[in-house]
Scaffold this motif. Structure first.
Motif, PDB file in Angstrom:
ATOM      1  N   SER A 244      15.358   3.791  -8.835  1.00  0.00           N
ATOM      2  CA  SER A 244      16.412   3.017  -8.433  1.00  0.00           C
ATOM      3  C   SER A 244      16.391   2.815  -6.959  1.00  0.00           C
ATOM      4  N   SER A 245      15.601   3.496  -6.245  1.00  0.00           N
ATOM      5  CA  SER A 245      15.516   3.253  -4.633  1.00  0.00           C
ATOM      6  C   SER A 245      14.459   2.255  -4.432  1.00  0.00           C
ATOM      7  N   HIS A 246      14.478   1.920  -3.097  1.00  0.00           N
ATOM      8  CA  HIS A 246      13.764   0.885  -2.600  1.00  0.00           C
ATOM      9  C   HIS A 246      12.629   1.824  -1.413  1.00  0.00           C
ATOM     10  N   PHE A 247      11.576   1.298  -1.729  1.00  0.00           N
ATOM     11  CA  PHE A 247      10.529   1.805  -0.727  1.00  0.00           C
ATOM     12  C   PHE A 247       9.791   1.060  -0.039  1.00  0.00           C
ATOM     13  N   VAL A 248       9.637   0.885   1.469  1.00  0.00           N
ATOM     14  CA  VAL A 248       9.023   0.425   2.596  1.00  0.00           C
ATOM     15  C   VAL A 248       7.917   1.005   2.849  1.00  0.00           C
ATOM     16  N   GLY A 249       6.369   1.108   2.893  1.00  0.00           N
ATOM     17  CA  GLY A 249       5.561   1.509   3.530  1.00  0.00           C
ATOM     18  C   GLY A 249       5.103   0.666   5.036  1.00  0.00           C
ATOM     19  N   TYR A 250       5.267   1.218   6.001  1.00  0.00           N
ATOM     20  CA  TYR A 250       4.866   0.417   7.172  1.00  0.00           C
ATOM     21  C   TYR A 250       3.652   0.940   7.769  1.00  0.00           C
ATOM     22  N   ASP A 251       2.627   0.292   8.417  1.00  0.00           N
ATOM     23  CA  ASP A 251       1.517   0.993   9.133  1.00  0.00           C
ATOM     24  C   ASP A 251       0.850  -0.084   9.867  1.00  0.00           C
ATOM     25  N   PHE A 252       0.447  -0.013  11.069  1.00  0.00           N
ATOM     26  CA  PHE A 252      -0.069  -0.887  12.049  1.00  0.00           C
ATOM     27  C   PHE A 252      -1.416  -1.413  11.695  1.00  0.00           C
ATOM     28  N   HIS A 253      -2.122  -0.620  10.850  1.00  0.00           N
ATOM     29  CA  HIS A 253      -3.593  -1.076  10.330  1.00  0.00           C
ATOM     30  C   HIS A 253      -3.673  -1.733   9.118  1.00  0.00           C
ATOM     31  N   ALA A 254      -3.637  -3.186   9.308  1.00  0.00           N
ATOM     32  CA  ALA A 254      -3.668  -4.039   8.137  1.00  0.00           C
ATOM     33  C   ALA A 254      -4.347  -3.935   7.199  1.00  0.00           C
ATOM     34  N   GLU A 255      -5.848  -3.433   7.408  1.00  0.00           N
ATOM     35  CA  GLU A 255      -6.557  -2.939   6.375  1.00  0.00           C
ATOM     36  C   GLU A 255      -6.111  -1.972   5.221  1.00  0.00           C
ATOM     37  N   SER A 256      -5.406  -0.942   5.909  1.00  0.00           N
ATOM     38  CA  SER A 256      -4.724   0.138   5.216  1.00  0.00           C
ATOM     39  C   SER A 256      -3.727  -0.534   4.196  1.00  0.00           C
ATOM     40  N   ILE A 257      -2.834  -1.193   5.005  1.00  0.00           N
ATOM     41  CA  ILE A 257      -1.517  -1.809   4.052  1.00  0.00           C
ATOM     42  C   ILE A 257      -2.170  -2.692   2.964  1.00  0.00           C
ATOM     43  N   ALA A 258      -3.314  -3.378   3.135  1.00  0.00           N
ATOM     44  CA  ALA A 258      -3.943  -4.237   1.934  1.00  0.00           C
ATOM     45  C   ALA A 258      -4.276  -3.154   0.956  1.00  0.00           C
ATOM     46  N   ALA A 259      -4.909  -2.098   1.413  1.00  0.00           N
ATOM     47  CA  ALA A 259      -5.449  -1.302   0.324  1.00  0.00           C
ATOM     48  C   ALA A 259      -4.311  -0.637  -0.420  1.00  0.00           C
ATOM     49  N   ALA A 260      -3.276  -0.212   0.322  1.00  0.00           N
ATOM     50  CA  ALA A 260      -1.746   0.266  -0.339  1.00  0.00           C
ATOM     51  C   ALA A 260      -1.218  -0.512  -1.288  1.00  0.00           C
ATOM     52  N   ALA A 261      -1.176  -1.663  -0.778  1.00  0.00           N
ATOM     53  CA  ALA A 261      -0.597  -2.709  -1.866  1.00  0.00           C
ATOM     54  C   ALA A 261      -1.279  -3.204  -3.075  1.00  0.00           C
ATOM     55  N   GLU A 262      -2.698  -2.946  -2.778  1.00  0.00           N
ATOM     56  CA  GLU A 262      -3.776  -3.189  -3.970  1.00  0.00           C
ATOM     57  C   GLU A 262      -3.460  -1.790  -5.025  1.00  0.00           C
ATOM     58  N   LYS A 263      -3.461  -0.861  -4.576  1.00  0.00           N
ATOM     59  CA  LYS A 263      -3.069   0.322  -5.250  1.00  0.00           C
ATOM     60  C   LYS A 263      -1.617   0.479  -5.986  1.00  0.00           C
ATOM     61  N   ALA A 264      -0.669   0.192  -5.269  1.00  0.00           N
ATOM     62  CA  ALA A 264       0.638   0.152  -5.806  1.00  0.00           C
ATOM     63  C   ALA A 264       0.810  -1.052  -6.972  1.00  0.00           C
ATOM     64  N   ASP A 265       0.117  -2.094  -6.761  1.00  0.00           N
ATOM     65  CA  ASP A 265      -0.071  -3.134  -7.856  1.00  0.00           C
ATOM     66  C   ASP A 265      -0.637  -2.610  -9.217  1.00  0.00           C
ATOM     67  N   LYS A 266      -1.531  -1.717  -8.991  1.00  0.00           N
ATOM     68  CA  LYS A 266      -2.236  -0.978 -10.046  1.00  0.00           C
ATOM     69  C   LYS A 266      -1.339   0.078 -10.838  1.00  0.00           C
ATOM     70  N   GLN A 267      -0.656   0.869  -9.779  1.00  0.00           N
ATOM     71  CA  GLN A 267      -0.036   2.009 -10.442  1.00  0.00           C
ATOM     72  C   GLN A 267       1.301   1.803 -10.679  1.00  0.00           C
ATOM     73  N   LEU A 268       2.047   1.148 -10.197  1.00  0.00           N
ATOM     74  CA  LEU A 268       3.480   0.772 -10.345  1.00  0.00           C
ATOM     75  C   LEU A 268       3.792  -0.481 -11.138  1.00  0.00           C
ATOM     76  N   ASP A 269       4.703  -0.378 -12.077  1.00  0.00           N
ATOM     77  CA  ASP A 269       5.231  -1.333 -12.952  1.00  0.00           C
ATOM     78  C   ASP A 269       6.602  -1.939 -12.844  1.00  0.00           C
ATOM     79  N   HIS A 270       7.068  -1.396 -11.431  1.00  0.00           N
ATOM     80  CA  HIS A 270       8.541  -1.816 -11.116  1.00  0.00           C
ATOM     81  C   HIS A 270       8.583  -2.250  -9.623  1.00  0.00           C
ATOM     82  N   PRO A 271       9.099  -3.213  -9.338  1.00  0.00           N
ATOM     83  CA  PRO A 271       9.091  -3.855  -8.183  1.00  0.00           C
ATOM     84  C   PRO A 271      10.194  -3.216  -7.023  1.00  0.00           C
TER      85      PRO A 271
END
Length: 356
Positions: A199-226
């Motif tokens: 029910s909550s909304h979460f925003v992950g921030y990091d100044f390292h673009a490659e890490s953010i890309a890896a995080a988003a890819e992992k979330a796409d695979k593991q989470l089924d809700h936006p």
């Protein structure tokens, strides 16, 4: 310096310690090979096995494997039975070396260390010159290893212990809250929270673009809700606000201006919101930290954390063993009026900072 008062026993005792450290350094590198090649997993699942059977099953060269297994047996990492000429792993050793995600698994820490071996020339240059070293200039194994090292601790404690220790936070998250995870790296902490509190909304921030890309890819695979997003941004550039909770997991001490960051993040909180600061466990004095865990954290700080801070504006260089007193001072200077330690583990302390 005179050696008149030095005994041969003192020299031999210390040389023995250094030799053990050298053996350990080799064991770390070889263990990384065992992890990345799948040897540990294969031996755990199918052992005891002869060297050649293990080589065939794991898909590695048999002759190299014999030297590796011999070194590992000498180090006490694997077992060797002379009668059958087979190698095996004891269950408790498999947990530490082969069971991904277990809190006792050390492979993430091994990976971080191997990353430093890989760029030792750059580490020496930085150490001598006093220059900073941006996070993004490290070997990619450093990013993956850091996530692997910290993730099991977050999995074991974040949802069940740390968040409930914050004043009324679990209830807010269950009803629906806005949360920022600043310095999120590969996003493991963000994903854990997003999965637990849909029910909550979460925003992950990091100044390292490659890490953010890896995080988003992992979330796409593991989470089924936006209920999540990942954004490339420095902490002081975050413009979104109205956060009920802002988290920093093992990140504040790496920042060049931790006071400025904490002050800016305070302005992004709603009234009554909380900042949760997770930092490496440390005492307030150097002498409090002269033990094995302190050695590991000071070593990582020498090579990674302090250079990362010095590469940024201000370059305060808190270090990975800042201690609660120094961290509280940072948060107080940033304008927080209530700071308390709400939890700790064998490796981390958790502080809650609020305006009351």
């Amino acid at each position: 310096m005179s050696d008149q008062n030095v005994t041969i026993e003192q020299v031999q005792e210390f040389a023995g310690k250094v030799m053990a450290d050298i053996g350990g350094a080799y064991a770390v590198l070889l263990s990384y090979l065992g992890d990345q090649s799948g040897i540990y997993r294969t031996l755990t699942e199918h052992g005891p096995m002869s060297c050649q059977a293990l080589a065939d099953k794991a898909g590695v060269d048999g002759r190299y494997l014999l030297e590796w297994l011999s070194a590992q047996a000498a180090a006490g990492y694997v077992e060797y039975d002379e009668a059958s000429e087979c190698f095996s792993m004891l269950p408790h050793k498999s947990i530490v070396l082969a069971q991904e995600g277990h809190p006792a698994c050390m492979q993430g820490l091994f990976q971080c260390l191997v990353a430093q071996y890989a760029t030792h020339d750059k580490a020496l240059e930085i150490f001598v010159s006093g220059a900073g070293r941006p996070w993004g200039e490290h070997h990619s194994c450093c990013f993956c290893g850091t996530d692997r090292f910290f993730r099991p601790g977050y999995e074991a404690n974040l949802i069940t212990d740390w968040l409930p220790a914050l004043d009324g936070m679990t209830e807010k998250l269950q009803r629906g809250a806005r949360v920022a995870d600043v310095g999120c790296g590969h996003g493991s902490s963000t994903i854990l929270m997003a999965e637990a509190f849909k029910s909550s909304h979460f925003v992950g921030y990091d100044f390292h673009a490659e890490s953010i890309a890896a995080a988003a890819e992992k979330a796409d695979k593991q989470l089924d809700h936006p209920n999540w997003q990942f954004v490339t941004a420095k902490a002081t550039d975050i413009q979104e606000g109205d956060f009920d909770l802002i988290c920093l997991f093992d990140a504040l001490h790496d920042m060049g201006d931790p006071v400025g960051v904490a002050r800016h993040l305070r302005s992004r909180l709603v009234e009554g919101g909380s900042l949760m600061l997770v930092e490496p466990l440390a005492g307030d004095k150097l002498t409090d930290n002269l033990h094995l865990l302190g050695q590991i954290f000071y070593s990582a700080s020498t090579l990674i954390c302090t250079p990362a801070s010095k590469a940024q504006e201000v370059g305060l260089a808190l270090g990975a063993q800042a201690g609660e007193k120094r961290l509280t001072q940072v948060l107080t200077e940033a304008g927080f009026t209530s700071i308390r330690r709400v939890a700790q583990t064998d490796t981390n302390m958790v502080l809650e900072a609020r305006m009351v």
